[in-house]
Enzyme design. Sequence first.
Site, PDB file in Angstrom:
ATOM      1  N   LEU A 456      40.345  29.149  50.115  1.00 29.78           N
ATOM      2  CA  LEU A 456      39.390  29.725  49.166  1.00 29.78           C
ATOM      3  C   LEU A 456      40.035  29.984  47.810  1.00 29.78           C
ATOM      4  CD1 LEU A 456      37.687  32.446  51.413  1.00 29.78           C
ATOM      5  CD2 LEU A 456      36.679  30.281  50.689  1.00 29.78           C
ATOM      6  N   CYS A 457      39.302  29.672  46.739  1.00 31.37           N
ATOM      7  CA  CYS A 457      39.717  30.041  45.390  1.00 31.37           C
ATOM      8  C   CYS A 457      38.483  30.502  44.633  1.00 31.37           C
ATOM      9  CB  CYS A 457      40.418  28.880  44.683  1.00 31.37           C
ATOM     10  SG  CYS A 457      39.310  27.521  44.260  1.00 31.37           S
ATOM     11  N   ALA A 458      38.560  30.565  43.309  1.00 32.26           N
ATOM     12  CA  ALA A 458      37.448  31.096  42.527  1.00 32.26           C
ATOM     13  C   ALA A 458      36.250  30.160  42.506  1.00 32.26           C
ATOM     14  CB  ALA A 458      37.899  31.403  41.103  1.00 32.26           C
TER      15      ALA A 458
END
Length: 552
Positions: A456-458
């Site tokens: 997960l990232c932005a």
Amino acid sequence: MNTMIKRIEKMKPFFEKISNNSYLRAIRDGFISLIPVILFSSFFLLVAYVPNAFGFHWGEEIETILMKAYNGSMGILGVLMAATVTKSLTENFNSKLPKMTQINNTSTMIAAFIGFVIVGVDPLEGGFSSDYMGTKGLMTAFIVGFVVPNIYRFCVKKNLTVKMPEEVPGNISQTFKDLIPITLSTIFFWGFDLGFRHVSGSGFSEMLIELFQPIFSAADGYLGLAIIFGAMAFFWFVGIHGPSIVEPAVAAIYISNVEMNFQLYQNGEHAPRILSQGLQYFVATLGGTGATLVITLMFAFLAKSKQLKTMGRASAIPVLFGVNEPMLFGAPIVLNPIFFIPFILAPIANVWIFKFFVEVLAMDGFIYNLPWTTPGPVGLILGTGFAGLAIVLMAALLIVDFAIYFPFFKAYDNELLIKEKNVSSEEQAENKIKKTEINRLEIPRRKNTQTNVLVLCANGATSSMLANAIKKGAQELEMDIDAVAMAYGQHKEQIGEFDLIILAPQMALMLEELRESAKDHKTQTTSTTGIEYIKLAKAPIEAIHFVFENLA
């Protein structure tokens, strides 16, 4: 420089704590929820007024029809913002409350609608004034969005509720549970409004605008612009998603300035407001945070290093559309001492040049909101209403960014070139050792059982780098492992489907929240540092090793 970077990294927990503040996140999430509304309404503005730049004007009837859709969406943005900020803060509070004593977020949103209209909107005979329902009411919306969930949380904690017999259906019982908090919320804003108008002689929204006007003006100044966009780049450099900290503080100014610019432009006047989303997307972060469009093209076409040339050519198209995470973590630029100065300086220089064009050369500021993925040059020209000087400005930005980045680019290119010439067989030997270690690990998986990993990232760009490395490593080792990349928030309904969830560096501050969400599942959770992430994304075998270390 390396010493300074290490000192900055030590401050990262403090910055993460700020970014994880419940109220800042509520503002940020509230705006994210309303991006479709802002872009939808801007579409009608574009259709209605962009043809004016080419000498074509719609008839008054057609213009009225087009503007009705705009006024019916942006015209009530303050009301909508009160609801979305309230919903986000309510969900944050619920994550820390027992599951049997949750706050009803539908009820809090309704209470926010009521509270906003009572305290933020001026009454008229037979209805309400629309003046402060839109962008002028954003500051009021934030305050209402903060107050309502706290009233509900107080009632939940003190068990202030109307209790119904067990035989009453759940939906009916919930209605009565919400009766006391929605009543207290309404009475609070009603009493506050009566007292405030009696003392000040004006409405709350009007007074807030007057109170914050000096701040709005300061934010448009050279120092204010440097602090805002320098901070945004600085936070990204240390591996924290900069906009998540900075944008909540200036989001209201962004929207208000564009609205004001548009009104002036529509009246045939100069649109002088500087700070806007367009300034962030298409000037300060031209090609992504750090104004990385030019440096990406340098890597692609001027680099002698194989690593930089490959990275530049692979990233050129995404960076053109504002997605530069592969560059930030792949080059790397994040936590790379060589690029600290240009990464901070280029965005500041860009916004100062833009301000010069608007104030001295009388170019219009941004009058339209466009999606952040619009290519920078197109976004600048279209967002300023096809201002003639916009093309000249874009050329100036590219030239200045080139001049700022070039010396640092040459130094890094030469450094990597030397390293590439001295590469020995040590890396191959190290990978063989890692493969042996992995084969000897007691991997928690049964035959014919797949291991699923989520990164997960932005926004899903950075996370794809590590996800791809994991899949490549699994293929090399002939292991049944699948990895998926998502933006944070997209995972909430699918947590139980994954064996391991990994947070990219800029989202590491969300680890505690993620662990709380995953505690009812068998899903393991972990996060990475900037340097660690960069290494893992480049080394598939290391990435697999990291996966099983966190599954053990």
